[in-house]
Write a protein that holds these residues in place. Structure first.
Motif, PDB file in Angstrom:
ATOM      1  N   LEU A   1       1.128  -1.520   0.047  1.00  0.00           N
ATOM      2  CA  LEU A   1      -0.235  -0.109   0.565  1.00  0.00           C
ATOM      3  C   LEU A   1       0.881   1.099   0.150  1.00  0.00           C
ATOM      4  O   LEU A   1       0.086   2.763  -0.210  1.00  0.00           O
ATOM      5  CB  LEU A   1      -1.068  -0.096   1.098  1.00  0.00           C
ATOM      6  CG  LEU A   1      -2.203  -1.141   1.130  1.00  0.00           C
ATOM      7  CD1 LEU A   1      -2.863  -0.699   2.359  1.00  0.00           C
ATOM      8  CD2 LEU A   1      -3.354  -1.344  -0.090  1.00  0.00           C
ATOM      9  N   MET A   2       2.113   1.074   0.307  1.00  0.00           N
ATOM     10  CA  MET A   2       3.357   2.317  -0.115  1.00  0.00           C
ATOM     11  C   MET A   2       4.532   1.931  -0.318  1.00  0.00           C
ATOM     12  O   MET A   2       4.465   0.464   0.642  1.00  0.00           O
ATOM     13  CB  MET A   2       2.958   2.997   1.317  1.00  0.00           C
ATOM     14  CG  MET A   2       3.184   2.792   2.743  1.00  0.00           C
ATOM     15  SD  MET A   2       3.090   3.640   4.018  1.00  0.00           S
ATOM     16  CE  MET A   2       3.348   4.434   3.892  1.00  0.00           C
ATOM     17  N   ILE A   3       5.080   2.438  -0.461  1.00  0.00           N
ATOM     18  CA  ILE A   3       6.974   2.658  -0.337  1.00  0.00           C
ATOM     19  C   ILE A   3       7.004   3.530   0.922  1.00  0.00           C
ATOM     20  O   ILE A   3       6.898   4.825   0.442  1.00  0.00           O
ATOM     21  CB  ILE A   3       7.480   3.202  -2.061  1.00  0.00           C
ATOM     22  CG1 ILE A   3       6.805   1.804  -2.777  1.00  0.00           C
ATOM     23  CG2 ILE A   3       8.976   2.506  -2.209  1.00  0.00           C
ATOM     24  CD1 ILE A   3       7.198   2.213  -4.284  1.00  0.00           C
ATOM     25  N   ALA A   4       8.393   2.815   1.198  1.00  0.00           N
ATOM     26  CA  ALA A   4       9.616   4.097   2.487  1.00  0.00           C
ATOM     27  C   ALA A   4      10.521   3.406   1.913  1.00  0.00           C
ATOM     28  O   ALA A   4      11.487   2.828   2.255  1.00  0.00           O
ATOM     29  CB  ALA A   4       8.711   3.169   3.594  1.00  0.00           C
ATOM     30  N   GLU A   5      11.276   4.732   1.461  1.00  0.00           N
ATOM     31  CA  GLU A   5      12.505   5.345   1.263  1.00  0.00           C
ATOM     32  C   GLU A   5      13.104   5.758   3.051  1.00  0.00           C
ATOM     33  O   GLU A   5      12.464   6.115   3.621  1.00  0.00           O
ATOM     34  CB  GLU A   5      13.108   5.894   0.152  1.00  0.00           C
ATOM     35  CG  GLU A   5      12.558   5.365  -0.803  1.00  0.00           C
ATOM     36  CD  GLU A   5      12.664   6.442  -2.309  1.00  0.00           C
ATOM     37  OE1 GLU A   5      13.365   6.145  -2.752  1.00  0.00           O
ATOM     38  OE2 GLU A   5      11.493   7.125  -2.542  1.00  0.00           O
ATOM     39  N   LEU A   6      14.425   5.543   3.364  1.00  0.00           N
ATOM     40  CA  LEU A   6      15.103   5.515   3.775  1.00  0.00           C
ATOM     41  C   LEU A   6      15.938   7.024   3.360  1.00  0.00           C
ATOM     42  O   LEU A   6      16.870   6.262   1.810  1.00  0.00           O
ATOM     43  CB  LEU A   6      16.430   5.196   4.736  1.00  0.00           C
ATOM     44  CG  LEU A   6      16.602   5.440   5.642  1.00  0.00           C
ATOM     45  CD1 LEU A   6      15.278   5.915   6.811  1.00  0.00           C
ATOM     46  CD2 LEU A   6      17.567   4.089   6.535  1.00  0.00           C
ATOM     47  N   ILE A   7      16.328   8.063   3.397  1.00  0.00           N
ATOM     48  CA  ILE A   7      17.641   9.002   2.538  1.00  0.00           C
ATOM     49  C   ILE A   7      17.831  10.013   3.499  1.00  0.00           C
ATOM     50  O   ILE A   7      17.756   9.772   4.850  1.00  0.00           O
ATOM     51  CB  ILE A   7      16.726   9.938   2.231  1.00  0.00           C
ATOM     52  CG1 ILE A   7      15.963  10.913   2.525  1.00  0.00           C
ATOM     53  CG2 ILE A   7      15.793   9.422   0.892  1.00  0.00           C
ATOM     54  CD1 ILE A   7      15.606  11.777   1.830  1.00  0.00           C
ATOM     55  N   ASP A   8      19.528  10.033   3.199  1.00  0.00           N
ATOM     56  CA  ASP A   8      20.326  11.430   3.671  1.00  0.00           C
ATOM     57  C   ASP A   8      19.541  12.377   3.512  1.00  0.00           C
ATOM     58  O   ASP A   8      19.715  13.100   2.464  1.00  0.00           O
ATOM     59  CB  ASP A   8      22.036  10.611   3.394  1.00  0.00           C
ATOM     60  CG  ASP A   8      22.367  12.211   4.177  1.00  0.00           C
ATOM     61  OD1 ASP A   8      22.109  13.375   3.786  1.00  0.00           O
ATOM     62  OD2 ASP A   8      23.862  11.581   4.016  1.00  0.00           O
TER      63      ASP A   8
ATOM     64  N   HIS B   1      20.522   5.745   9.915  1.00  0.00           N
ATOM     65  CA  HIS B   1      19.763   6.540  10.551  1.00  0.00           C
ATOM     66  C   HIS B   1      19.479   6.757   9.132  1.00  0.00           C
ATOM     67  O   HIS B   1      20.352   7.621   7.802  1.00  0.00           O
ATOM     68  CB  HIS B   1      20.884   7.605  11.485  1.00  0.00           C
ATOM     69  CG  HIS B   1      20.998   7.027  12.654  1.00  0.00           C
ATOM     70  ND1 HIS B   1      20.152   8.012  13.431  1.00  0.00           N
ATOM     71  CD2 HIS B   1      21.591   6.089  12.603  1.00  0.00           C
ATOM     72  CE1 HIS B   1      20.642   7.179  14.889  1.00  0.00           C
ATOM     73  NE2 HIS B   1      21.407   6.549  14.573  1.00  0.00           N
ATOM     74  N   GLY B   2      18.615   8.141   9.139  1.00  0.00           N
ATOM     75  CA  GLY B   2      17.479   8.414   7.915  1.00  0.00           C
ATOM     76  C   GLY B   2      16.612   9.211   7.859  1.00  0.00           C
ATOM     77  O   GLY B   2      15.939   9.100   8.996  1.00  0.00           O
ATOM     78  N   GLU B   3      15.849   9.876   6.969  1.00  0.00           N
ATOM     79  CA  GLU B   3      14.246  10.504   7.276  1.00  0.00           C
ATOM     80  C   GLU B   3      13.567   9.672   6.083  1.00  0.00           C
ATOM     81  O   GLU B   3      13.967   8.799   5.314  1.00  0.00           O
ATOM     82  CB  GLU B   3      14.641  11.714   6.484  1.00  0.00           C
ATOM     83  CG  GLU B   3      13.611  12.580   6.169  1.00  0.00           C
ATOM     84  CD  GLU B   3      13.813  14.114   5.376  1.00  0.00           C
ATOM     85  OE1 GLU B   3      12.718  14.203   4.522  1.00  0.00           O
ATOM     86  OE2 GLU B   3      15.215  14.593   5.809  1.00  0.00           O
ATOM     87  N   LEU B   4      12.279   9.012   6.780  1.00  0.00           N
ATOM     88  CA  LEU B   4      11.396   8.752   6.078  1.00  0.00           C
ATOM     89  C   LEU B   4      11.244   9.635   5.253  1.00  0.00           C
ATOM     90  O   LEU B   4      10.899  10.506   4.598  1.00  0.00           O
ATOM     91  CB  LEU B   4      10.672   7.950   6.661  1.00  0.00           C
ATOM     92  CG  LEU B   4      11.227   7.332   7.954  1.00  0.00           C
ATOM     93  CD1 LEU B   4       9.799   7.235   9.244  1.00  0.00           C
ATOM     94  CD2 LEU B   4      11.568   5.630   7.437  1.00  0.00           C
TER      95      LEU B   4
END
Length: 447
Positions: A277-284, A298-301
């Motif tokens: 139902l959704m895609i979650a990415e972790l980014i710097d 660690h990162g921002e969703l």
């Protein structure tokens, strides 16, 4: 009509599928979602054209990194320029059946349109999170989130609970501690939901208001969210001791859905539960580069909605900063786990060191019972960066003499310096000086 869980252990079988199967579903549904955006969202058509993006060329999740982020300010601008729901609304008005508003803690509220199918999607996302937290069909729940302002902690939580076959008693945090506790004492619901700091405050008032400790009021399980703290051992320990119940954490946000990360009985982080139902990415957060969600990262969703009709978002930057606590779990769920440590836009930089106010609060809580645990950062500088010690205001507990307060001040400054490599200047104030939580989220930074 309520929906039955998949099994005694999981709300949905999707919670245990393999990474390969999850990716295949996401690839297919991403293509469908992009086609919907290209056909129906003026906002995304303009965005694709401005960035030279051909949405039809995107074949799956691996292609997402080449697409632009969607920023919160862009949504605010869209709402202002194309009222009432913005150029990013992607269905005719006749299909919209509900409008939700964000809490507005970082500016004007965001208004999010929902179709009937979007509400079902929100309910399914939320059911997986709350089931992992320990809520079960047939439970009765006291609603301790705010019920006013169109906030997602209000009606959407009611809808999720009804979808799960749970009875919600929708009193709401605005009613105040006395009303909530009297309803709890009268009705004895076995489940409780709200922000962690408010539910601690509620429990602390129980002996005065209903003449009994909170642990005698029948609560079995608690779900907390809306602010960092539910994953803090000190706050969780306090919640569980005061209420005599298990406390688990969940995470969400208005722009994508109500709640969609949920912590299981293992209790060491919130699972990503809904790759369908959704895609979650972790980014710097500084570079925008992807970060692999491995333990300790660690990162921002960043989220991309799938199966969303009215206000779908692509690569939306949440500013929620998380740490990955694990990639497998004894519970059998296959989604990786995170703790939210704060919002990227709440982060302060003290002599080049990044620090979240929630991390300081955890350290202050560890010094109880000499402190009440209440603290605020009171920056004496503009923006987020300073070369000077960080000013803190901390409440001390009743009964501390001047010598004990002097020692406590030194201990707090030393503890923060040792744990976070940040120098502080602590002002101690008496118990009761700082505003206690209510239906508004606790702001640890006061300017």
């Amino acid at each position: 009509m309520a929906v039955a869980p998949f099994s005694a252990r999981y709300w949905s079988e999707v919670e245990t599928i393999s990474a390969a199967r999850a990716r295949a579903i996401q690839d297919e549904r991403l293509r469908e979602q992009l086609a919907h955006l290209a056909a129906n969202s003026a906002f995304y058509r303009a965005k694709f054209a401005a960035h030279g993006v051909d949405p039809a060329a995107v074949r799956g999740v691996d292609d997402l990194a080449a697409l632009p982020f969607t920023e919160k300010q862009e949504l605010r601008d869209s709402l202002a320029q194309s009222p009432p729901l913005g150029a990013h609304v992607a269905v005719p008005d006749a299909e919209i059946v509900q409008i939700q508003a964000s809490s507005g803690t970082t500016g004007s509220p965001s208004y999010v349109a929902l179709t009937a199918s979007d509400i079902v999607t929100w309910c399914e996302l939320g059911a997986r999170a709350l089931y992992a937290n320990g809520f079960r069909p047939g439970d009765r729940l006291l609603h301790g989130f705010g019920m006013s302002k169109g906030f997602v902690g209000g009606l959407p939580i009611v809808q999720i609970l009804q979808y799960m076959g749970i009875v919600d008693i929708p009193i709401g945090a605005e009613a105040g501690a006395e009303r909530l506790l009297r309803v709890q004492a009268d009705q004895r619901p076995n489940a409780l939901i709200g922000t962690p700091n408010f539910l601690v405050h509620l429990a602390e008032q129980a002996p005065r208001i209903v003449g009994r400790p909170a642990r005698d009021l029948g609560v079995r399980t608690i779900s907390v969210g809306g602010e960092p703290g539910g994953g803090s051992p000190a706050i969780r320990g306090k919640l569980e001791a005061l209420w005599g119940a298990t406390a688990r954490e969940m995470l969400g946000g208005t722009d994508i859905a109500c709640t969609y990360w949920g912590e299981c009985e293992v209790g060491d982080g919130m699972h990503f539960l809904s790759p369908d139902l959704m895609i979650a990415e972790l980014i710097d957060p500084d570079t925008g580069d992807r970060v692999d969600p491995v333990a300790g990262a660690h990162g921002e969703l960043v989220y991309t909605a799938l199966r969303r009709r009215a206000s779908p978002l692509l690569r939306f930057r949440t500013r929620d900063h998380v740490v990955v606590t694990g990639t497998d779990c004894a519970c059998g769920r296959t989604g990786y786990k995170v703790r939210c440590v704060g919002r990227t836009d709440d982060m302060l930089i003290v002599r080049g060191i990044n620090v979240f106010p929630s991390a300081i609060k955890d350290l202050v809580l560890e010094l109880a019972p000499r402190t009440t645990g209440e603290m605020r950062v009171r920056p004496d500088f503009e923006g987020h960066s300073t070369q000077h010690p960080l000013p803190l205001v901390v409440e001390y507990a009743d009964g501390l003499d001047e010598a004990a307060r002097s020692q406590l001040r030194a201990d707090i400054e030393q503890r923060v310096r040792s744990a976070l490599n940040v120098k502080t200047v602590v002002e101690l104030v008496p118990d009761g000086t700082l505003k206690r939580p209510d239906h508004v989220k606790v702001a640890l930074i006061e300017r």
